[in-house]
Design a protein around this motif. Structure first.
Motif, short mmCIF file in Angstrom:
data_model
loop_
_atom_site.label_atom_id
_atom_site.label_comp_id
_atom_site.label_asym_id
_atom_site.label_seq_id
_atom_site.Cartn_x
_atom_site.Cartn_y
_atom_site.Cartn_z
N ASP A 153 0.83 -1.21 0.00
CA ASP A 153 0.00 0.00 0.00
C ASP A 153 0.87 1.26 0.00
O ASP A 153 0.60 2.22 -0.74
CB ASP A 153 -0.92 -0.02 1.22
CG ASP A 153 -1.89 1.15 1.25
OD1 ASP A 153 -2.78 1.21 0.38
OD2 ASP A 153 -1.77 2.01 2.14
N ILE A 159 -5.95 -3.69 -2.68
CA ILE A 159 -4.77 -2.82 -2.65
C ILE A 159 -4.15 -2.74 -4.05
O ILE A 159 -3.68 -1.68 -4.47
CB ILE A 159 -3.73 -3.33 -1.63
CG1 ILE A 159 -4.32 -3.35 -0.23
CG2 ILE A 159 -2.48 -2.45 -1.64
CD1 ILE A 159 -3.48 -4.12 0.79
N MET A 184 -6.11 0.95 6.53
CA MET A 184 -5.68 1.58 5.28
C MET A 184 -6.78 2.52 4.80
O MET A 184 -7.92 2.46 5.26
CB MET A 184 -5.40 0.53 4.21
CG MET A 184 -4.21 -0.34 4.51
SD MET A 184 -3.94 -1.53 3.17
CE MET A 184 -2.61 -2.50 3.90
N LYS A 237 -5.82 -0.11 -6.13
CA LYS A 237 -5.36 1.21 -5.69
C LYS A 237 -3.93 1.45 -6.18
O LYS A 237 -3.60 2.53 -6.69
CB LYS A 237 -5.44 1.27 -4.16
CG LYS A 237 -4.86 2.52 -3.52
CD LYS A 237 -5.03 2.44 -1.99
CE LYS A 237 -4.28 3.55 -1.27
NZ LYS A 237 -4.44 3.46 0.21
N SER A 288 -9.22 3.82 1.83
CA SER A 288 -9.80 3.53 0.52
C SER A 288 -10.11 4.82 -0.24
O SER A 288 -10.46 4.78 -1.41
CB SER A 288 -11.07 2.69 0.67
OG SER A 288 -11.94 3.24 1.64
#
Length: 479
Positions: free
Chosen positions: A42, A434, A286, A437, A288
């Motif tokens: 990430d 992840i 984390m 992203k 989003s």
């Protein structure tokens, strides 16, 4: 009794240092190791996107002009070679630059991944392995997150930034990479923390480039302090709980008629030391959305509402957002209704809600300058009413409750409550999520094929004998 009260008890710096120096990779749980790899996945995605931000480009130009080019540590994307202290800062800032990296919020908020670029830079410059990096990463998370649990109340409540606390955690992770002795580690903590007390002005009112810089700067101090301590430079051992240390200076602060305090015992209680231990990294979340942490629950609630009821921007009369008091204070103050920079926009509930309603999404694209300055959003922002909810206050920090009520022009109201935003440790992002992203952030920077290769490298990083391959993959083909 000795004249010096710090001599009458075992100082917390020593307890932390002894734990960190004794912890080995073999003591880590499989779950903690997997979490460390996911957070690196990430974080590097965030860094690839962050490298394209104006402030990251300014810093790179500055450090190129300051010298370098032949050091043993590498900056992401550009491949710029420099010393590990500058590399720690440049890479840490890239991780942080979009406010899209991890989040943990208890008494204080923190983003532990702001600090892990320091052990990475030292691992590279010292020729160390992926296992060394994972160990230091888990140590960084453990101490940073504990520091953000022990304020009564948190330092944020009386006007200080959590980078103040990060400066105590960063040298522990960096020092473990350098295999410092306990005494050297204690000095590293003292050197770093003595230099990095940070006022909350950097996240209050109008925001500037310093908002995403102060915590990576604490990471930089961790790297430099660990290197200095290895060479014999000394720092105050009593910096946490001794004379005029962290606890003492904040004890002078009154909060609602009471002195501010810290739970020193909780800081070091049950520090993990075996494969059966619970490591704090498993409790971190984390993001989003690329926005301030307390915006996630209300934005999640609004997006669910408009999707479920097919609501368009033209239909909306009012968006009432109920949140905890500090979220209303940070994210709904008057300046946040007229953001004029990305830094202010991603800390503005009115902007995030308005642009999410109009665009149907909130991604890095929504924080480009031309979108932030689009005057067509102003009437929508003015429909957002941010209200503190006392009932929600009692549930925080275990939950991050928010209720969004959208009233449409035909008089109907639709309300949605969210307590746990996506990405929270209780609703975590998967490796596949992840990866989506990561590619969105890095695909245009290094190419989608390279993104996939990076994923494979990071998710098996414990097998890497050194980290050269990581930097090859994070460097853009055109430098």
């Amino acid at each position: 009794m000795p004249d010096n009260p710090t001599e009458s008890k075992r100082l917390l710096s020593y307890i932390i240092a002894e734990w960190a120096c004794a912890l080995k990779y073999e003591h880590l749980s499989p779950e903690a190791i997997q979490a460390a790899k996911l957070f690196w996945f990430d974080s590097i995605g965030c860094a690839l996107g962050g490298s394209q931000q104006d402030d990251a480009k300014i810093l790179l130009r500055h450090y190129r002009a300051m010298g370098g080019g032949d050091g043993k540590a590498t900056a992401f994307v550009s491949g710029f070679k420099t010393n590990p202290v500058d590399a720690a800062f440049l890479n840490g800032h890239m991780i942080r630059a979009m406010d899209y990296n991890d989040i943990y919020w208890k008494a204080d908020p923190c983003h532990p991944s702001d600090l892990i670029a320091a052990p990475l830079a030292l691992c590279e410059s010292e020729g160390l392995s992926g296992k060394d990096l994972i160990l230091a990463t888990i140590i960084a998370y453990e101490i940073e997150m504990r520091l953000c649990e022990i304020g009564r109340p948190g330092v944020r409540e009386y006007g200080w930034h959590h980078a103040t606390l990060s400066a105590f955690a960063a040298p522990v992770a960096a020092g473990r990479v350098l295999n410092l002795t306990t005494d050297q580690m204690v000095s590293a903590i003292g050197i770093s923390a003595a230099r990095t007390f940070c006022p909350g002005a950097v996240t209050a009112g109008k925001l500037t480039n310093m908002k995403n810089t102060v915590d990576p700067w604490a990471g930089r101090m961790g790297a430099e302090s660990a290197l200095l301590a290895r060479d014999g430079f000394s720092g105050p051992e009593h910096i946490i709980d001794g004379k005029e240390g962290l606890f003492a200076v904040f004890h002078h602060v009154q909060y609602k008629g009471q002195p501010a305090t810290f739970d020193g015992e909780a800081l070091v209680k049950d520090l993990p030391n075996s494969t059966n231990s619970h490591y704090r990294i498993l409790d971190c979340g984390m993001k989003s959305f690329p926005i301030e942490a307390l915006s996630h629950a209300p934005l999640t609630a609004m997006m669910k509402t408009i999707k479920e009821h097919k609501i368009k921007a033209d239909d909306v009369k009012e968006i009432k957002v109920e949140v905890i008091a500090r979220a209303a204070d940070i994210l709904g103050d008057p300046h946040k209704y007229r953001p004029d920079s990305k830094e202010t926009a991603d800390h503005s509930l009115p902007y995030c809600m308005a642009v999410g309603l109009v665009d149907g999404m909130v991604t890095p694209l929504q924080f480009k300058e031309e979108r932030v300055l689009d005057k067509a959003l102003i009437p929508i922002m003015d429909k957002v009413k941010v209200v503190a909810n006392d009932e929600f206050e009692a549930l925080f920090p275990k939950f991050q409750p928010s209720r969004v009520t959208i009233t449409t022009n035909d008089g109907k109201s639709h309300s949605t409550r969210v307590d746990v935003p996506k990405g929270d440790a209780r609703d975590p992002m998967t490796e596949e999520e992840i990866a989506v992203k990561f590619t969105a952030l890095g695909g245009d920077v290094i190419g989608q094929d390279q993104c996939k290769k990076l994923q494979r490298f990071i998710m098996s990083i414990e097998t890497a004998k050194n980290l050269g391959g990581l930097f090859e993959l994070t460097t853009a083909r055109n430098g």
